[in-house]
Motif scaffolding. Structure first.
Motif, PDB file in Angstrom:
ATOM      1  N   SER A 230       0.823  -1.202   0.000  1.00  0.00           N
ATOM      2  CA  SER A 230       0.000   0.000   0.000  1.00  0.00           C
ATOM      3  C   SER A 230       0.860   1.256   0.000  1.00  0.00           C
ATOM      4  N   ALA A 231       1.912   1.257   0.793  1.00  0.00           N
ATOM      5  CA  ALA A 231       2.789   2.422   0.850  1.00  0.00           C
ATOM      6  C   ALA A 231       3.483   2.657  -0.484  1.00  0.00           C
ATOM      7  N   ALA A 232       3.856   1.571  -1.163  1.00  0.00           N
ATOM      8  CA  ALA A 232       4.468   1.728  -2.486  1.00  0.00           C
ATOM      9  C   ALA A 232       3.460   2.289  -3.484  1.00  0.00           C
ATOM     10  N   ALA A 233       2.211   1.833  -3.401  1.00  0.00           N
ATOM     11  CA  ALA A 233       1.172   2.329  -4.306  1.00  0.00           C
ATOM     12  C   ALA A 233       0.858   3.799  -4.064  1.00  0.00           C
ATOM     13  N   ARG A 234       1.084   4.261  -2.844  1.00  0.00           N
ATOM     14  CA  ARG A 234       0.828   5.673  -2.528  1.00  0.00           C
ATOM     15  C   ARG A 234       1.623   6.606  -3.437  1.00  0.00           C
ATOM     16  N   ARG A 235       2.788   6.174  -3.884  1.00  0.00           N
ATOM     17  CA  ARG A 235       3.617   7.032  -4.729  1.00  0.00           C
ATOM     18  C   ARG A 235       2.900   7.421  -6.026  1.00  0.00           C
ATOM     19  N   LEU A 267      14.414  -3.615   7.143  1.00  0.00           N
ATOM     20  CA  LEU A 267      13.411  -4.426   6.462  1.00  0.00           C
ATOM     21  C   LEU A 267      13.360  -4.221   4.952  1.00  0.00           C
ATOM     22  N   ARG A 268      14.099  -3.250   4.437  1.00  0.00           N
ATOM     23  CA  ARG A 268      13.884  -2.839   3.049  1.00  0.00           C
ATOM     24  C   ARG A 268      14.122  -3.962   2.049  1.00  0.00           C
ATOM     25  N   ARG A 269      14.945  -4.943   2.390  1.00  0.00           N
ATOM     26  CA  ARG A 269      15.211  -6.032   1.454  1.00  0.00           C
ATOM     27  C   ARG A 269      14.417  -7.301   1.752  1.00  0.00           C
ATOM     28  N   ARG A 307       9.650   4.155   1.014  1.00  0.00           N
ATOM     29  CA  ARG A 307      10.988   4.670   0.721  1.00  0.00           C
ATOM     30  C   ARG A 307      11.755   3.804  -0.270  1.00  0.00           C
ATOM     31  N   TYR A 308      11.527   2.501  -0.215  1.00  0.00           N
ATOM     32  CA  TYR A 308      12.278   1.570  -1.074  1.00  0.00           C
ATOM     33  C   TYR A 308      11.283   0.637  -1.767  1.00  0.00           C
ATOM     34  N   PRO A 309      10.390   1.164  -2.609  1.00  0.00           N
ATOM     35  CA  PRO A 309       9.271   0.344  -3.097  1.00  0.00           C
ATOM     36  C   PRO A 309       9.688  -0.920  -3.828  1.00  0.00           C
ATOM     37  N   HIS A 310      10.689  -0.852  -4.668  1.00  0.00           N
ATOM     38  CA  HIS A 310      11.068  -2.040  -5.445  1.00  0.00           C
ATOM     39  C   HIS A 310      11.743  -3.079  -4.561  1.00  0.00           C
ATOM     40  N   ILE A 313       8.956  -4.744  -1.768  1.00  0.00           N
ATOM     41  CA  ILE A 313       7.846  -5.595  -2.165  1.00  0.00           C
ATOM     42  C   ILE A 313       8.281  -6.832  -2.960  1.00  0.00           C
ATOM     43  N   GLU A 314       9.517  -6.852  -3.454  1.00  0.00           N
ATOM     44  CA  GLU A 314       9.884  -7.961  -4.330  1.00  0.00           C
ATOM     45  C   GLU A 314      10.069  -9.256  -3.576  1.00  0.00           C
ATOM     46  N   ARG A 315      10.289  -9.217  -2.249  1.00  0.00           N
ATOM     47  CA  ARG A 315      10.557 -10.435  -1.487  1.00  0.00           C
ATOM     48  C   ARG A 315       9.308 -10.985  -0.820  1.00  0.00           C
TER      49      ARG A 315
END
Length: 316
Positions: A230-235, A267-269, A307-310, A313-315
């Motif tokens: 959801s946070a990534a979609a906010r962008r 947690l970003r990765r 902050r680090y959308p890609h 969410i990829e993991r």
């Protein structure tokens, strides 16, 4: 199917992905609407995977029901747009397939549109399977969400646009459909609600339309995943509406928020690992500590997703 000689008053659009286990309760509830309910049709859009839903819907005889089936999975936005474009009613109601509407559900939505032009939202009453997550975090978070929603500025009701909402046909045609660019979890709803606001159409929250919702986020891992997506979609929303009145995605500085920001870097990765770990340890922890652990993981996953959308969410 040709258009009926007399249009129904309302159309209920149900997007469904692997919904064969959820749909029976929903259909039962819609078939049990109170006497005097305005005439309505039901449109179920099966999003590309037939897990038995097609046969289930074909057997339904209590409702005026149509089915749209995608040959492949196209996502919730495409399902919603297809259902609403096919609808014949004057009042268009979105009802997600994990809801269990009460007997006055349809009448409540229709009646509110007999006055001034508006969008209508009924908040969720989340129903959980018993778990440590729901004990220490889920129910408290839901109650706080509803309390804040009703106590907030009425002009910001558009922020709560979700899976139990309605507009008139004229409003749908004026605003347009859900934006197909939203492919992750969430924000197509807030986008639609904000477009209502920009068009001068108020969004009202009706407590009498609160509806039981068999929530899917039943673990810290699932809740953290949705927070990151959801946070990534906010962008996308922020790129479309740079003048929006929402609070910042990254919380202001405080001792707690410093911890959240720091955890988000960790947690970003792999935010999934933190969610799984939290679910393993919280059964052994006292309630206050367990609640803090879940909150830290969920809030940190949201900051990481933004902050680090890609990476975030990829993991999942």
């Amino acid at each position: 199917m040709s258009e009926p000689s007399q249009r129904p008053v309302a159309s209920i659009v149900i997007p469904s992905f692997r919904g064969a286990e959820r749909l029976p309760l929903l259909l039962d509830a819609l078939a049990d609407q109170q006497q005097g309910t305005p005439e309505f049709e039901v449109i179920v859009v099966i999003d590309g995977v037939d897990d038995g839903s097609v046969a289930l819907l074909a057997r339904e005889r209590r409702l005026t029901l149509r089915t749209i089936q995608f040959p492949e999975n196209r996502g919730r936005v495409a399902a919603l747009n297809a259902g609403f474009e096919a609808a014949w009613g004057q009042v268009l109601i979105r009802c997600d397939d994990d809801l269990v509407p009460r007997p006055d559900y349809v009448a409540g939505h229709v009646t509110r549109h007999e006055g001034a032009l508006c969008g209508v939202v009924g908040l969720y009453l989340n129903v959980y399977e018993s778990s440590r997550y729901s004990e220490v975090y889920g129910y408290d978070a839901d109650e706080r969400f509803r309390r804040d929603a009703y106590a907030g500025n009425p002009t910001l009701g558009w922020r709560y646009w979700a899976g139990n909402c309605s507009v008139t046909r004229e409003t749908w045609q004026r605003i347009g459909g859900y934006d197909p660019r939203y492919q992750l979890y969430g924000w197509e709803d807030i986008d639609f609600g904000y477009r209502l606001f920009l068009a001068g159409i108020p969004v009202v929250l009706l407590a009498e339309l609160e509806t039981p919702h068999r929530v899917a986020a039943v673990t810290t891992h699932i809740r953290a995943k949705r927070a990151a997506h959801s946070a990534a979609a906010r962008r996308l929303f922020e790129a479309k509406f740079d003048d929006h009145p929402l609070p910042p995605a990254v919380p202001p500085w405080s001792a707690w928020n410093a911890l959240v920001r720091g955890m988000a870097i960790t947690l970003r990765r792999n935010p999934a690992r933190a969610g799984h770990l939290a679910d393993r340890v919280i059964p052994a922890l006292p309630r206050p500590l367990a609640k803090k652990i879940v909150a830290l993981v969920v809030e940190s996953a949201a900051v990481a997703g933004y902050r680090y959308p890609h990476l975030a969410i990829e993991r999942f």
